[in-house]
Write a protein that holds these residues in place. Structure first.
Motif, PDB file in Angstrom:
ATOM      1  N   VAL A  84      22.150  58.182 -65.777  1.00 18.06           N
ATOM      2  CA  VAL A  84      21.968  59.465 -66.458  1.00 18.06           C
ATOM      3  C   VAL A  84      21.375  59.151 -67.824  1.00 18.06           C
ATOM      4  CG1 VAL A  84      23.120  61.529 -67.336  1.00 18.06           C
ATOM      5  CG2 VAL A  84      23.959  60.422 -65.232  1.00 18.06           C
ATOM      6  N   VAL A  85      20.203  59.677 -68.128  1.00 20.12           N
ATOM      7  CA  VAL A  85      19.510  59.261 -69.352  1.00 20.12           C
ATOM      8  C   VAL A  85      19.100  60.439 -70.222  1.00 20.12           C
ATOM      9  CG1 VAL A  85      17.628  57.850 -70.287  1.00 20.12           C
ATOM     10  CG2 VAL A  85      18.523  57.354 -68.009  1.00 20.12           C
ATOM     11  N   ARG A  86      19.431  60.351 -71.501  1.00 18.88           N
ATOM     12  CA  ARG A  86      18.894  61.280 -72.495  1.00 18.88           C
ATOM     13  C   ARG A  86      18.085  60.457 -73.488  1.00 18.88           C
ATOM     14  NH1 ARG A  86      21.819  66.060 -75.752  1.00 18.88           N
ATOM     15  NH2 ARG A  86      21.424  67.010 -73.741  1.00 18.88           N
ATOM     16  N   HIS A  87      16.899  60.971 -73.829  1.00 23.34           N
ATOM     17  CA  HIS A  87      16.025  60.205 -74.728  1.00 23.34           C
ATOM     18  C   HIS A  87      15.232  61.161 -75.627  1.00 23.34           C
ATOM     19  CE1 HIS A  87      13.114  57.210 -76.062  1.00 23.34           C
ATOM     20  NE2 HIS A  87      13.931  56.292 -75.591  1.00 23.34           N
ATOM     21  N   PRO A  88      15.010  60.783 -76.891  1.00 23.24           N
ATOM     22  CA  PRO A  88      14.286  61.701 -77.785  1.00 23.24           C
ATOM     23  C   PRO A  88      12.801  61.863 -77.462  1.00 23.24           C
ATOM     24  CG  PRO A  88      14.835  59.648 -78.934  1.00 23.24           C
ATOM     25  CD  PRO A  88      15.534  59.602 -77.613  1.00 23.24           C
ATOM     26  N   HIS A  89      12.235  60.979 -76.633  1.00 26.09           N
ATOM     27  CA  HIS A  89      10.792  61.082 -76.355  1.00 26.09           C
ATOM     28  C   HIS A  89      10.521  61.706 -74.985  1.00 26.09           C
ATOM     29  CE1 HIS A  89      10.321  57.497 -79.282  1.00 26.09           C
ATOM     30  NE2 HIS A  89      10.319  58.645 -79.917  1.00 26.09           N
ATOM     31  N   SER A  90       9.631  62.699 -74.975  1.00 24.88           N
ATOM     32  CA  SER A  90       9.237  63.335 -73.719  1.00 24.88           C
ATOM     33  C   SER A  90       8.590  62.284 -72.820  1.00 24.88           C
ATOM     34  CB  SER A  90       8.213  64.445 -73.991  1.00 24.88           C
ATOM     35  OG  SER A  90       8.706  65.339 -74.959  1.00 24.88           O
ATOM     36  N   GLY A  91       9.003  62.236 -71.580  1.00 26.04           N
ATOM     37  CA  GLY A  91       8.389  61.301 -70.633  1.00 26.04           C
ATOM     38  C   GLY A  91       9.102  59.965 -70.530  1.00 26.04           C
ATOM     39  N   ALA A  92      10.000  59.659 -71.480  1.00 28.42           N
ATOM     40  CA  ALA A  92      10.671  58.347 -71.463  1.00 28.42           C
ATOM     41  C   ALA A  92      11.547  58.184 -70.216  1.00 28.42           C
ATOM     42  CB  ALA A  92      11.517  58.175 -72.720  1.00 28.42           C
ATOM     43  N   VAL A  93      12.173  59.268 -69.775  1.00 28.57           N
ATOM     44  CA  VAL A  93      13.072  59.169 -68.620  1.00 28.57           C
ATOM     45  C   VAL A  93      12.265  58.943 -67.332  1.00 28.57           C
ATOM     46  CG1 VAL A  93      14.979  60.262 -67.373  1.00 28.57           C
ATOM     47  CG2 VAL A  93      14.757  60.627 -69.829  1.00 28.57           C
ATOM     48  N   ASN A  94      11.112  59.594 -67.230  1.00 29.57           N
ATOM     49  CA  ASN A  94      10.240  59.368 -66.062  1.00 29.57           C
ATOM     50  C   ASN A  94       9.775  57.913 -66.010  1.00 29.57           C
ATOM     51  OD1 ASN A  94      10.216  62.239 -66.637  1.00 29.57           O
ATOM     52  ND2 ASN A  94       8.693  62.406 -65.021  1.00 29.57           N
ATOM     53  N   LEU A  95       9.413  57.376 -67.170  1.00 29.08           N
ATOM     54  CA  LEU A  95       8.962  55.985 -67.245  1.00 29.08           C
ATOM     55  C   LEU A  95      10.077  55.055 -66.777  1.00 29.08           C
ATOM     56  CD1 LEU A  95       6.818  53.914 -68.249  1.00 29.08           C
ATOM     57  CD2 LEU A  95       7.959  53.983 -70.468  1.00 29.08           C
ATOM     58  N   LEU A  96      11.268  55.306 -67.275  1.00 27.91           N
ATOM     59  CA  LEU A  96      12.416  54.481 -66.914  1.00 27.91           C
ATOM     60  C   LEU A  96      12.693  54.561 -65.399  1.00 27.91           C
ATOM     61  CD1 LEU A  96      15.332  54.278 -69.309  1.00 27.91           C
ATOM     62  CD2 LEU A  96      15.832  54.372 -66.908  1.00 27.91           C
ATOM     63  N   ALA A  97      12.563  55.765 -64.865  1.00 23.98           N
ATOM     64  CA  ALA A  97      12.838  55.967 -63.431  1.00 23.98           C
ATOM     65  C   ALA A  97      11.891  55.144 -62.565  1.00 23.98           C
ATOM     66  CB  ALA A  97      12.726  57.444 -63.077  1.00 23.98           C
ATOM     67  N   SER A  98      10.683  54.915 -63.082  1.00 26.70           N
ATOM     68  CA  SER A  98       9.707  54.163 -62.287  1.00 26.70           C
ATOM     69  C   SER A  98      10.008  52.667 -62.269  1.00 26.70           C
ATOM     70  CB  SER A  98       8.288  54.413 -62.815  1.00 26.70           C
ATOM     71  OG  SER A  98       8.143  53.801 -64.082  1.00 26.70           O
ATOM     72  N   LYS A  99      10.950  52.218 -63.103  1.00 23.56           N
ATOM     73  CA  LYS A  99      11.237  50.784 -63.216  1.00 23.56           C
ATOM     74  C   LYS A  99      12.542  50.352 -62.550  1.00 23.56           C
ATOM     75  CE  LYS A  99       7.712  50.304 -65.984  1.00 23.56           C
ATOM     76  NZ  LYS A  99       6.471  49.695 -65.481  1.00 23.56           N
ATOM     77  N   VAL A 100      13.333  51.316 -62.106  1.00 30.64           N
ATOM     78  CA  VAL A 100      14.654  50.961 -61.567  1.00 30.64           C
ATOM     79  C   VAL A 100      14.774  51.389 -60.106  1.00 30.64           C
ATOM     80  CG1 VAL A 100      15.781  51.108 -63.816  1.00 30.64           C
ATOM     81  CG2 VAL A 100      15.680  53.138 -62.367  1.00 30.64           C
ATOM     82  N   ASN A 101      15.732  50.807 -59.380  1.00 33.36           N
ATOM     83  CA  ASN A 101      15.865  51.278 -58.002  1.00 33.36           C
ATOM     84  C   ASN A 101      17.146  52.052 -57.717  1.00 33.36           C
ATOM     85  OD1 ASN A 101      17.136  48.739 -58.144  1.00 33.36           O
ATOM     86  ND2 ASN A 101      15.342  47.787 -57.194  1.00 33.36           N
ATOM     87  N   CYS A 102      17.622  52.755 -58.726  1.00 29.11           N
ATOM     88  CA  CYS A 102      18.740  53.670 -58.493  1.00 29.11           C
ATOM     89  C   CYS A 102      18.235  55.097 -58.731  1.00 29.11           C
ATOM     90  CB  CYS A 102      19.888  53.347 -59.448  1.00 29.11           C
ATOM     91  SG  CYS A 102      19.429  53.445 -61.163  1.00 29.11           S
ATOM     92  N   ALA A 103      19.132  56.066 -58.555  1.00 32.14           N
ATOM     93  CA  ALA A 103      18.745  57.460 -58.811  1.00 32.14           C
ATOM     94  C   ALA A 103      18.872  57.742 -60.307  1.00 32.14           C
ATOM     95  CB  ALA A 103      19.651  58.397 -58.024  1.00 32.14           C
TER      96      ALA A 103
END
Ligand code: NCD
Length: 320
Positions: free
Chosen positions: A106-125
């Motif tokens: 579960v991720v909260r981040h001050p930058h728009s798009g940061a969570v999508n970027l992170l999602a592309s690097k991990v293999n969990c939901a």
């Protein structure tokens, strides 16, 4: 129950039927949460990590309670005190955590798009708990559930979203969701707090509260996002309250049974009069918080089901 996504990054990719599915399941989790024994094993054996790179009270608590109620092992990472301060990049942090084999991030981040970027690097939901001014999908889902329970439906309603639209991921996710469910969405606020390309969303825009609230079924107030403002967006808080703060005089323009919403945290006397916020006949602010836990339980349950079936069949690339 279909919800064919690996992650919940925003409302944008969701089909209306999927939104309805999340809300239907969340209704069942409201019942569980009201029962004396608040426990299911939907996430038993799974590890949930909450990574909040931005301050949060209610959203982080809500995700934590939701995970625990479903039997997950929940861990909160305080990212303010983490290796980021030592210069680690977001991707390195993500890869490090990924190696610990979490199932839900579960991720909260001050930058728009940061969570999508992170999602592309991990293999969990990955669940987006708010990224910059971009999206806050579980907030829009909990607002939708609150509206559906209060009004008995989630279509053909007139919903006025008021205040600091420009800096608000809550407004963005809500107007996408409410539009998909065929509601009439109005945005009300000063032109300085209205995003420039807002016409693209098919919404009505008002800079006058009386006109914007006329006949509304739902009045959704937003916090002035001072931390995202870098200049003079409003003349003064006093002036802002006078023109855009929700008081009983302005609320009188909405339907007599209109509900009042606010995602919290509230600035009483800036965007909303404290008496209205506390009026149990009008305000559903506490219900929103309750629905938040149920919606997050539903979202994590659905993603975990996909994760499990994906791992069982071991096929890749079928989910987006
Ligand atoms: C919202 C957020 O963080 O985007 N709050 C929340 O999730 N409860 C709205 C806000 O901060 O104003």
């Amino acid at each position: 129950m279909t919800f064919r996504h690996r992650h919940l990054l925003g409302i944008e990719p969701l089909h209306p039927a999927e939104i309805t599915n999340v809300l239907d399941l969340a209704d069942r989790y409201v019942d569980l949460s009201r029962a004396p024994h608040k426990r299911s094993d939907a996430l038993a054996g799974l590890t949930q990590i909450n990574m909040f790179f931005e301050n949060s009270t209610r959203t982080q608590a809500s995700f934590e309670i939701a995970g625990k109620r479903l039997g997950a092992d929940v861990m909160n990472m305080s990212m303010q005190a983490s290796s980021i301060k030592k210069g680690e990049t977001l991707i390195d942090t993500a890869l490090t955590l990924n190696a610990m084999r979490p199932d839900l991030l579960v991720v909260r981040h001050p930058h728009s798009g940061a969570v999508n970027l992170l999602a592309s690097k991990v293999n969990c939901a990955v669940l987006n708990a708010g990224d910059g001014k971009h999206e806050h999908p579980t907030q829009a889902l909990l607002d939708a559930l609150t509206i559906r329970r209060a009004k008995g439906r989630l279509h053909r309603l007139t919903i006025a979203i008021c205040g600091d639209i420009a800096h608000s991921r809550v407004a963005r996710s809500n107007l996408i969701l409410l539009g998909k469910m065929e509601n009439r969405v109005r945005l009300v606020g000063p032109p300085t707090l209205m995003p420039s390309q807002i016409g693209e969303f098919g919404v009505e825009v008002y800079d006058d509260m009386a006109k914007g609230l006329e006949g509304a079924d739902v009045v959704m107030m937003l916090r002035l996002q001072k931390e995202r403002m870098d200049g003079g967006f409003i003349p003064s808080e006093r002036e802002y309250y006078h023109r855009y703060g929700l008081d009983s005089e302005k609320l009188a323009h909405a339907k007599p049974d209109a509900i009042v919403m606010h995602p919290g945290p509230m600035n009483r006397g800036v965007e909303i009069d404290g008496t209205i916020a506390d009026d149990i006949n009008r305000s559903v602010i506490q219900e929103q918080v309750e629905m938040g836990v149920a919606v997050r339980m539903a979202a994590m349950d659905l993603l975990a089901r996909n994760l499990r079936s994906e791992r069982d069949t071991n096929t890749e690339g079928t989910m987006v």
